[in-house]
Design an enzyme around this catalytic site. Structure first.
Site, PDB file in Angstrom:
ATOM      1  N   LYS A 177       0.885  -1.179   0.000  1.00  0.00           N
ATOM      2  CA  LYS A 177       0.000   0.000   0.000  1.00  0.00           C
ATOM      3  C   LYS A 177       0.912   1.216   0.000  1.00  0.00           C
ATOM      4  O   LYS A 177       1.395   1.657   1.036  1.00  0.00           O
ATOM      5  CB  LYS A 177      -0.892  -0.002   1.246  1.00  0.00           C
ATOM      6  N   GLU A 252      10.120   1.927  10.327  1.00  0.00           N
ATOM      7  CA  GLU A 252      11.260   2.796   9.945  1.00  0.00           C
ATOM      8  C   GLU A 252      10.684   4.204   9.994  1.00  0.00           C
ATOM      9  O   GLU A 252       9.917   4.605   9.121  1.00  0.00           O
ATOM     10  CB  GLU A 252      11.761   2.399   8.561  1.00  0.00           C
ATOM     11  N   CYS A 286      14.215  10.993   5.770  1.00  0.00           N
ATOM     12  CA  CYS A 286      14.224  10.655   7.199  1.00  0.00           C
ATOM     13  C   CYS A 286      15.629  10.783   7.791  1.00  0.00           C
ATOM     14  O   CYS A 286      15.769  11.022   8.987  1.00  0.00           O
ATOM     15  CB  CYS A 286      13.629   9.281   7.443  1.00  0.00           C
ATOM     16  N   GLU A 384      11.085  16.711  14.251  1.00  0.00           N
ATOM     17  CA  GLU A 384      11.569  16.552  12.876  1.00  0.00           C
ATOM     18  C   GLU A 384      10.839  17.525  11.942  1.00  0.00           C
ATOM     19  O   GLU A 384       9.615  17.448  11.797  1.00  0.00           O
ATOM     20  CB  GLU A 384      11.272  15.120  12.430  1.00  0.00           C
TER      21      GLU A 384
END
Ligand code: NAD
Length: 482
Positions: A177, A252, A286, A384
Site C-alpha cells: 500500500k 522505519e 528521514c 523533525e
C-alpha cells in the site's frame, strides 16, 4: 516527458482500475495540476488481495531460493531499463529533480538484486549436538508469511523496493500500500517485478485512505508481518495494532539527524556535503542532516557560508526545468508544517539567516532556510521538520556535542566531520543512532542495514538484515530413532 499512466491496483494477478471505494486525485506539487485519479480499495477488494496473498504464499514460500532469485533479478533488470520513464513519474508526483529520481530507481534495482541474492545464500546453520543421541540441530530461516508493506511518498520507489526485495526474496507474498500521493511511481516498480515473472497472487497492490486500509489489512489473520515507513506517531499506532495479534512489525520512522562539525574537519568538504545533503529532496528525507553542531572556532564562518550557498539553490518546477536543484514540498500540508517548525523561534535567540517563507505562486515551494543559534528546546531542534530547514548551533567540547546530539528520543542517522582519529572513534562509539557516518552523509546502500533506534523505530532494511526481517527462526533437531 513520460505520460502519466492510468493508476491501477493489482489483486490476485489482475490489474484493477475501479476502486470500490471511489477515487482520489493525484496532484503535481510543482504546478498543482491534477495528474490522474487513484482508485481506493473497498473492504471487499482488500479481502480479495489478502486471499490472493494467502494463496500466493503457499506457492512462493515453496519455490526454491534460486528460482526466486532468477525472477527478482529479471524484475530488477526491467526496473533499471525503465528508470528514465519511472523517474519522470516520480518528479511529476512528488517534485524531486530528475537528477535525484533517476538514481533512486537504478539503486532500487540494486537493492532488489542484493536481497534476491540472499535467497541463494541464507541457508540457516547447523549447530553441533551436545549429546551422542542427537543427530542434528538445524536452525532454519522460514518466511514469516504474507506481509503488508506501507510505504511513503518521499522515495516512492526506493522505500518500496527495500521492503518488496526483502519480503519476496525470503519467500513471503505481499500486499503493498504505497502513499496515496505517489501511487504511479510504486505501480511502475510493481509492473517491473510482475514482468520479471512473479507468479499470480505473490504481489498485490492496493491504495486507499491509509487509516482504514492499514487497520483492515493488519487485523486480518492472513497477515503475518507489517513493515511501515513514515512518521513516529503513525508508527506507534500501527505497532500497537500489530501487537494485538503478536504480528511481526518493522517500523522505519522519523529522525532528526545531528551533524557534528569538528574544528579539525576539512571545512570546504564538510560544508559542501552538508549543504547538498540538507536540501536534497527538499529536506524530505528521514536521514536528512538537520541539527548542525559546529565547533565554536569555525561556527561563524560555517553559518555564513552555509546560508550563502543555501540562498543560491535554484528552486522550481524540476519537471519543466532540468537545471532546478530543489523542487517543491510534496504536498500542500507540508507548507504550514514548515511555518510550524519555525513558529516558536521568536522567543529564542535564534535568527533566520536566509529563507523562512513559502514562495508565492502555484506549487508548494519553500525557501531553503538556515536558522543560526535556535534554542535547543525550540520546535526546530526537537521535532523533525521534514523540510528544507537547517538549525546551526555552536559547541565547545566534543563531549558536549555528543550529549546534545543524543538528547532527543530519535536515533536514526548521526553524522560527524573530523580529521582526528580519536574523535572519529569516540563519535562512532558514542553517538546514539542506528547509523553513524563520519566524513560523509551516505548511510543508505543496498548492502548495509538501514534502520534506527528509539523513536526512529527498530529493525533494519537492506543488507542481510533486510532479508532476515521477513523470516522467523525455527529449530529442527533430530535424535537417533532407536
Ligand atoms: P502523514 O503522517 O500523514 O503520512 C506519512 C506517511 O504515512 C504517508 O505515506 C501516509 O500514507 C502514511 N500514513 C498516514 N497515516 C497512516 C495510517 N493510519 N496507516 C498507515 N499509513 C499511514 O504525514 P505527511 O504529512 O504525509 O508526512 C510528514 C511526516 O511523515 C513527517 O513528519 C515524517 O516524519 C513522516 N514521513 C517519514 C518518512 C520516512 O522516510 N521515515 C517518509 C514520509 C513521511
Amino acid at each position: 516527458m513520460t505520460a502519466y499512466p492510468q493508476v491501477k491496483m493489482l489483486i490476485g494477478g489482475e490489474w484493477v482500475t475501479d476502486g470500490g471505494d471511489g477515487t482520489m486525485a493525484v496532484t503535481n506539487p510543482a504546478t498543482e495540476a491534477v495528474l490522474g485519479q487513484c482508485p481506493k480499495a473497498s473492504a471487499e477488494q482488500l479481502d480479495a488481495a489478502l486471499a490472493a496473498a494467502d494463496e500466493g504464499f503457499k506457492t512462493w514460500s515453496n519455490t526454491p531460493g534460486i528460482e526466486r532469485y532468477n525472477i527478482l533479478r529479471r524484475g530488477a533488470e526491467i526496473l533499471r531499463e525503465r528508470a528514465p520513464q519511472i523517474a519522470d513519474i516520480i518528479t511529476a508526483e512528488m517534485g524531486k529533480p530528475r537528477a535525484q529520481a533517476l538514481p533512486e530507481v537504478v539503486v532500487s534495482g540494486d537493492v532488489i538484486d542484493f536481497l534476491a541474492e540472499e535467497a541463494k545464500r541464507q541457508g540457516g546453520r547447523l549447530v553441533p549436538p551436545r549429546h551422542h543421541g542427537l543427530l542434528s540441530q538445524q536452525v532454519l530461516h522460514m518466511p514469516v508469511g504474507p506481509a503488508v508493506l506501507l510505504t511513503p511518498w518521499n522515495f516512492p520507489v526506493n522505500l518500496a523496493a527495500r521492503k518488496l526485495g526483502g519480503a519476496l526474496a525470503a519467500g513471503c507474498s505481499v500486499i503493498l500500500k504505497p502513499a496515496e500521493d505517489t501511487p504511479a511511481s510504486a505501480q511502475m516498480l510493481v509492473e517491473a517485478l510482475v514482468d520479471g515473472g512473479l507468479p499470480k497472487g505473490v504481489i498485490n497492490l492496493v491504495y486507499g485512505d491509509p487509516g482504514p486500509v492499514s487497520e483492515h489489512l493488519i487485523a486480518s489473520p492472513i497477515t503475518r508481518k507489517i513493515s511501515f515507513t513514515g512518521s513516529t506517531a503513525i508508527g506507534k499506532h500501527l505497532g500497537a495494532l500489530a501487537a494485538q495479534d503478536m504480528k511481526r512489525f518493522t517500523p522505519e520512522l522519523g529522525g532528526h539527524a545531528p551533524v557534528i562539525i569538528s574544528e579539525t574537519a576539512d571545512f570546504e568538504r564538510s560544508l559542501a556535503a552538508c549543504v547538498a545533503g540538507k536540501f536534497r529532496n527538499a529536506g524530505q528525507v528521514c536521514v536528512s542532516p538537520t541539527r548542525f553542531l559546529v565547533a565554536r572556532g569555525v561556527y561563524d564562518k560555517f553559518v555564513s557560508e552555509f546560508a550563502a550557498r543555501a540562498a543560491q539553490i535554484k528552486v522550481g518546477d524540476a519537471g519543466a526545468d532540468e537545471s532546478v536543484e530543489m523542487g517543491p514540498l510534496a504536498h500542500e500540508r507540508r507548507v504550514p508544517a514548515m511555518a510550524h517548525a519555525l513558529g516558536d523561534l521568536g522567543g529564542s535567540k535564534g535568527e533566520i539567516v536566509t529563507g523562512g517563507a513559502a514562495i508565492d505562486g502555484s506549487g508548494f515551494f519553500y525557501q531553503p532556510t538556515v536558522v543560526a543559534n535556535p534554542s535547543m528546546d525550540s520546535r526546530l531542534m526537537t521535532e523533525e521538520p521534514f523540510g528544507p530547514i537547517a538549525g546551526i548551533v555552536p559547541y565547545d567540547t566534543i563531549e558536549d556535542a555528543v550529549e546534545t546530539a543524543n538528547a532527543l528520543r530519535y536515533g536514526l542517522a548521526a553524522y560527524a566531520f573530523t580529521s582526528s582519529l580519536d574523535e572519529s572513534h569516540y563519535l562512532g562509539q558514542n553517538l546514539r543512532a542506528g547509523m553513524v557516518a563520519i566524513n560523509h552523509l551516505a548511510v543508505s546502500s543496498p548492502e548495509t542495514p538501514f534502520g534506527g533506534v528509539g523513536d526512529s523505530g527498530f529493525g533494519s532494511e537492506s543488507g542481510e538484515e533486510g532479508y532476515l526481517g521477513y523470516t522467523e527462526t525455527k529449530l529442527v533437531t533430530v535424535g537417533k530413532a532407536g
